[in-house]
Design a protein around this motif. Structure first.
Motif, PDB file in Angstrom:
ATOM      1  N   ASP A  88       0.825  -1.220   0.000  1.00  0.00           N
ATOM      2  CA  ASP A  88       0.000   0.000   0.000  1.00  0.00           C
ATOM      3  C   ASP A  88       0.856   1.266   0.000  1.00  0.00           C
ATOM      4  O   ASP A  88       0.522   2.245  -0.651  1.00  0.00           O
ATOM      5  CB  ASP A  88      -0.931   0.025   1.225  1.00  0.00           C
ATOM      6  N   LEU A  89       1.973   1.228   0.743  1.00  0.00           N
ATOM      7  CA  LEU A  89       2.799   2.437   0.842  1.00  0.00           C
ATOM      8  C   LEU A  89       3.623   2.694  -0.407  1.00  0.00           C
ATOM      9  O   LEU A  89       3.841   3.836  -0.790  1.00  0.00           O
ATOM     10  CB  LEU A  89       3.750   2.341   2.043  1.00  0.00           C
ATOM     11  N   LEU A  90       4.105   1.631  -1.046  1.00  0.00           N
ATOM     12  CA  LEU A  90       5.038   1.838  -2.165  1.00  0.00           C
ATOM     13  C   LEU A  90       4.618   1.162  -3.471  1.00  0.00           C
ATOM     14  O   LEU A  90       4.457   1.838  -4.487  1.00  0.00           O
ATOM     15  CB  LEU A  90       6.450   1.400  -1.751  1.00  0.00           C
ATOM     16  N   LEU A  91       4.449  -0.147  -3.462  1.00  0.00           N
ATOM     17  CA  LEU A  91       4.242  -0.847  -4.741  1.00  0.00           C
ATOM     18  C   LEU A  91       3.039  -0.320  -5.535  1.00  0.00           C
ATOM     19  O   LEU A  91       3.152  -0.034  -6.731  1.00  0.00           O
ATOM     20  CB  LEU A  91       4.103  -2.359  -4.499  1.00  0.00           C
ATOM     21  N   LEU A  92       1.898  -0.174  -4.855  1.00  0.00           N
ATOM     22  CA  LEU A  92       0.708   0.284  -5.593  1.00  0.00           C
ATOM     23  C   LEU A  92       0.907   1.694  -6.141  1.00  0.00           C
ATOM     24  O   LEU A  92       0.429   2.025  -7.228  1.00  0.00           O
ATOM     25  CB  LEU A  92      -0.548   0.228  -4.709  1.00  0.00           C
ATOM     26  N   LYS A  93       1.644   2.507  -5.394  1.00  0.00           N
ATOM     27  CA  LYS A  93       1.891   3.885  -5.863  1.00  0.00           C
ATOM     28  C   LYS A  93       2.890   3.885  -7.034  1.00  0.00           C
ATOM     29  O   LYS A  93       2.759   4.678  -7.964  1.00  0.00           O
ATOM     30  CB  LYS A  93       2.397   4.758  -4.712  1.00  0.00           C
ATOM     31  N   GLU A  94       3.880   2.993  -6.965  1.00  0.00           N
ATOM     32  CA  GLU A  94       4.823   2.888  -8.098  1.00  0.00           C
ATOM     33  C   GLU A  94       4.060   2.501  -9.357  1.00  0.00           C
ATOM     34  O   GLU A  94       4.271   3.074 -10.437  1.00  0.00           O
ATOM     35  CB  GLU A  94       5.855   1.775  -7.842  1.00  0.00           C
ATOM     36  N   ILE A  95       3.188   1.515  -9.217  1.00  0.00           N
ATOM     37  CA  ILE A  95       2.417   1.042 -10.381  1.00  0.00           C
ATOM     38  C   ILE A  95       1.547   2.167 -10.929  1.00  0.00           C
ATOM     39  O   ILE A  95       1.446   2.363 -12.137  1.00  0.00           O
ATOM     40  CB  ILE A  95       1.563  -0.200 -10.005  1.00  0.00           C
ATOM     41  N   ALA A  96       0.952   2.948 -10.017  1.00  0.00           N
ATOM     42  CA  ALA A  96       0.073   4.046 -10.454  1.00  0.00           C
ATOM     43  C   ALA A  96       0.857   5.107 -11.219  1.00  0.00           C
ATOM     44  O   ALA A  96       0.334   5.745 -12.135  1.00  0.00           O
ATOM     45  CB  ALA A  96      -0.631   4.655  -9.244  1.00  0.00           C
ATOM     46  N   ILE A  97       2.120   5.316 -10.866  1.00  0.00           N
ATOM     47  CA  ILE A  97       2.938   6.321 -11.571  1.00  0.00           C
ATOM     48  C   ILE A  97       3.425   5.751 -12.917  1.00  0.00           C
ATOM     49  O   ILE A  97       3.297   6.390 -13.958  1.00  0.00           O
ATOM     50  CB  ILE A  97       4.157   6.738 -10.704  1.00  0.00           C
TER      51      ILE A  97
END
Ligand code: SF4
Ligand code: URA
Length: 236
Positions: free
Chosen positions: A153-162
């Motif tokens: 939730d903190l990193l992987l999903l945000k990386e994918i979203a970018i």
């Protein structure tokens, strides 16, 4: 010019054409500024993605949001690669080499992953490589469900979203479960595309598993061929 030279010239020209951006053949003087603007926009967008990834990671350099933050990690190992990659690989978590060097997949598994990527005609720099958890679990144990879900939730999903990759290849059970759900079995889901939040996910075996079971390299290669065919289809 003999027939052989002509054939060579033709092959060179075709290969040159294939490398040109879409629409290259049809650009007239009026279209050129439009194409230049488009290219510039892409360059801006590229820089924007890379900046966003940097800004995201910057917040987590000293992260202790899950227990792995205080169990002996040397550093947080962030994802690495092209910030607007169409293909992304997700592994489990850093091992000893990754923890020391601060980059994902640089140890024995990483060398094998690099070989696989290069056999696909790609390079590590043209894809994005990340992990579910960014800190090395002690003794390389499998991350616990709360560690996986916190870091996801903190990193992987945000990386994918970018990055917005078109295809995500999950390597092994931990990455596959993290994205597709805990009940997903790697043996049953391997080699098949699943639509996930507008992205195609294809689970395959983890390179560490291939080091223990070299016969399965063939299976993974079949999976990579599916990814190559799908990328060609999506980019056509
Ligand atoms: Fe933070 Fe992820 Fe490291 Fe846990 S594994 S401490 S959530 S960066
Ligand atoms: N195994 C993983 O899952 N990730 C790495 O970065 C290295 C080994």
């Amino acid at each position: 010019m003999n027939a052989e030279e002509l054939a060579k010239k033709r092959a060179n020209y075709l290969s040159f054409l294939k490398k040109q951006p879409k629409g290259f053949l049809y650009l007239d003087e009026k279209q050129k500024p439009v194409a230049a603007k488009h290219a510039a926009k892409n360059a801006d967008e590229r820089a924007k993605n890379a900046d966003e990834i940097d800004a995201l990671n910057c917040n987590y350099r000293d992260c202790t949001a899950c227990p792995l933050g205080s169990q002996g990690r040397t550093q947080v190992v962030f994802g690495k690669g092209l910030a607007e990659a169409t293909l992304m690989f997700v592994g489990e978590g850093p091992g000893k080499d990754e923890d020391l060097q601060g980059a994902p997949f640089v140890g024995r598994s990483g060398k094998l992953l690099t070989q696989i990527i290069e056999a696909m005609g790609l390079s590590r720099e043209s894809v994005y490589i990340s992990n579910v958890v960014k800190c090395r679990p002690p003794e390389n144990r499998t991350p616990l469900p709360n560690e996986s879900s916190t870091c996801k939730d903190l990193l992987l999903l945000k990386e994918i979203a970018i990055i917005k990759p078109k295809i995500i290849c999950t390597l092994g059970a931990t990455a596959t479960k993290a994205l597709l759900g805990d009940e997903t079995k790697i043996t049953a889901s391997r080699g098949m595309f699943v639509e996930w939040n507008g992205t195609l996910v294809l689970p395959t075996y983890h390179p560490a598993y291939l080091l223990r079971n070299p016969a399965e390299k063939r299976t993974v290669w079949e999976d990579m061929k599916k990814i190559m065919a799908k990328l060609a289809e999506l980019e056509a």
